[in-house]
Design a protein around this motif. Structure first.
Motif, PDB file in Angstrom:
ATOM      1  N   LEU A 298       7.319  -9.391  -1.365  1.00 20.81           N
ATOM      2  CA  LEU A 298       7.199  -8.895  -2.448  1.00 20.81           C
ATOM      3  C   LEU A 298       5.821  -7.617  -2.424  1.00 20.81           C
ATOM      4  O   LEU A 298       5.822  -7.299  -2.908  1.00 20.81           O
ATOM      5  N   ALA A 299       4.846  -8.769  -2.589  1.00 22.77           N
ATOM      6  CA  ALA A 299       3.376  -9.098  -1.620  1.00 22.77           C
ATOM      7  C   ALA A 299       3.469  -7.350  -1.228  1.00 22.77           C
ATOM      8  O   ALA A 299       2.669  -6.537  -1.330  1.00 22.77           O
ATOM      9  N   TRP A 300       4.095  -7.465   0.167  1.00 18.01           N
ATOM     10  CA  TRP A 300       3.616  -6.626   1.293  1.00 18.01           C
ATOM     11  C   TRP A 300       4.660  -5.098   0.158  1.00 18.01           C
ATOM     12  O   TRP A 300       4.420  -4.296   1.411  1.00 18.01           O
ATOM     13  N   LEU A 301       5.805  -5.779   0.060  1.00 17.36           N
ATOM     14  CA  LEU A 301       5.869  -4.213  -0.500  1.00 17.36           C
ATOM     15  C   LEU A 301       5.247  -3.476  -1.566  1.00 17.36           C
ATOM     16  O   LEU A 301       5.626  -2.415  -1.684  1.00 17.36           O
ATOM     17  N   ILE A 302       5.142  -4.222  -2.670  1.00 14.46           N
ATOM     18  CA  ILE A 302       4.300  -4.175  -3.353  1.00 14.46           C
ATOM     19  C   ILE A 302       2.736  -3.223  -3.535  1.00 14.46           C
ATOM     20  O   ILE A 302       2.795  -1.887  -3.814  1.00 14.46           O
ATOM     21  N   ASN A 303       2.489  -3.432  -2.281  1.00 15.42           N
ATOM     22  CA  ASN A 303       1.322  -3.270  -1.486  1.00 15.42           C
ATOM     23  C   ASN A 303       1.408  -1.669  -1.182  1.00 15.42           C
ATOM     24  O   ASN A 303       0.499  -0.973  -0.746  1.00 15.42           O
ATOM     25  N   ARG A 304       2.685  -1.357  -0.412  1.00 13.87           N
ATOM     26  CA  ARG A 304       2.744  -0.120   0.656  1.00 13.87           C
ATOM     27  C   ARG A 304       3.027   0.606  -1.701  1.00 13.87           C
ATOM     28  O   ARG A 304       3.992   0.870  -1.965  1.00 13.87           O
ATOM     29  N   LYS A 305       1.850   1.696  -1.861  1.00 13.12           N
ATOM     30  CA  LYS A 305       2.425   2.336  -3.001  1.00 13.12           C
ATOM     31  C   LYS A 305       3.197   2.754  -2.857  1.00 13.12           C
ATOM     32  O   LYS A 305       3.030   3.751  -2.159  1.00 13.12           O
ATOM     33  N   PHE A 306       3.627   2.942  -4.161  1.00  6.82           N
ATOM     34  CA  PHE A 306       5.207   3.623  -4.756  1.00  6.82           C
ATOM     35  C   PHE A 306       4.868   4.113  -6.131  1.00  6.82           C
ATOM     36  O   PHE A 306       4.465   3.298  -7.213  1.00  6.82           O
TER      37      PHE A 306
END
Length: 315
Positions: A111-119
């Motif tokens: 989840l952290a890795w996905l959220i870090n990819r700002k969208f």
């Protein structure tokens, strides 16, 4: 000249006190302010620990304070360390720790890795994910107990759709090896956001120029992940594991709310067994020895883990 609050306080200080303060060094003044807090912490933490150690060598029972207390030496420790039931409870605790930490680390880091990819909608999604962590264990326990009910539980109907098992005959809180998984699911749902936030802090602490240099060297995204992202986030990940490991080792409230410590010994964690010995059987001396053994276990494992964490940070 403006009369500041500090000037007024200085004039209000008695001259005798002012002379003594002027004669103290900065370190002495710092200790003067810190000493009351240190004394309070020692009184709250150290004294109960020393008293518990003393009681662990006796047969004291809190429900019979008038009975003569007998010194039994190491007998309580010997009975605990040779009890098959205690070791079974420790295995149940270890099973709970391993699965909860593994799931929380894997899901939290993802989840952290996905959220870090700002969208778009990133902030809203982060807030929604963090919501379970903000709830009290009492609210979470009652909420999931409702979901696990055989007759009206929404979770059971989901299982019925997936497996074909009638919802009315299926209970996650019943026997059959599922009660402990019900606790693992709830704890993972509640505390994965905590691991996610720590991992997110680690991901956002990595400078962009490192990835830019890797791209110049034509490193693939997969290689960047394993040679840059994982090593630099690892100390944060290990810190999250340390926090969750200590908290889950002494897990008590969620287990009681969901299963009452049952069925049977399936969810009888060491902390639940300690509570039964201390406040149901009133074997205070025995339970004090039990508490000391659990404390030494947690403290020893945490000390070894912190040393490993420091070595990772030094790399």
């Amino acid at each position: 000249m403006t009369d500041t609050p500090i000037d007024r306080m200085t004039r209000a200080t008695p001259r005798s006190v002012a002379r003594r303060v002027r004669g103290l060094s900065d370190r002495a003044i710092a200790w003067l302010f810190v000493a009351p807090t240190i004394f309070l912490l020692l009184a709250i933490n150290i004294f109960p620990l020393i008293w518990t150690v003393r009681l662990s060598f006796t047969n004291f029972a809190a429900n019979r304070p008038g009975r003569e207390v007998e010194w039994v030496g190491l007998r309580n420790y010997e009975r605990i360390l040779t009890s098959d039931g205690i070791w079974s409870n420790m295995q149940t605790t270890a099973h709970f720790l391993i699965w909860t930490i593994t799931l929380q680390v894997v899901i939290g880091f993802t989840l952290a890795w996905l959220i870090n990819r700002k969208f778009k909608g990133n902030d809203l999604l982060t807030t929604l994910i963090v919501l379970p962590m903000m709830l009290s264990p009492a609210v979470v326990g009652n909420f999931w107990t409702f979901l696990y009910q055989p007759q009206i539980g929404l979770f059971n109907y989901m299982v019925e759709l997936l497996t074909g098992t009638p919802a009315s005959s299926f209970s996650m809180l019943g026997a059959g090896g599922l009660a402990k998984w019900s606790i693992i699911i709830v704890d993972t749902w509640m505390w994965t956001p905590f691991v996610m936030l720590i991992c997110l802090a680690g991901l956002r602490s990595i400078p962009d120029y490192i990835y830019e240099a890797a791209e110049v060297d034509r490193a693939s995204k997969w290689r960047q992940f394993w040679t840059i992202t994982v090593p630099m986030v690892l100390p944060f990940l290990m810190l999250a594991v340390l926090f969750r490991g200590i908290e889950n080792f002494k897990m008590f409230d969620m287990v009681v709310l969901l299963t009452g410590g049952g069925p049977g010994n399936e969810t009888l964690l060491a902390s639940i067994d300690l509570k039964r010995e201390a406040f149901e059987k009133w074997r205070t001396g025995y339970s004090s020895a039990y508490a000391i053994i659990l404390f030494v276990t947690v403290f020893g494992l945490a000390s070894i883990y912190v040393k490993a964490l420091n070595k990772v940070k030094e790399r």
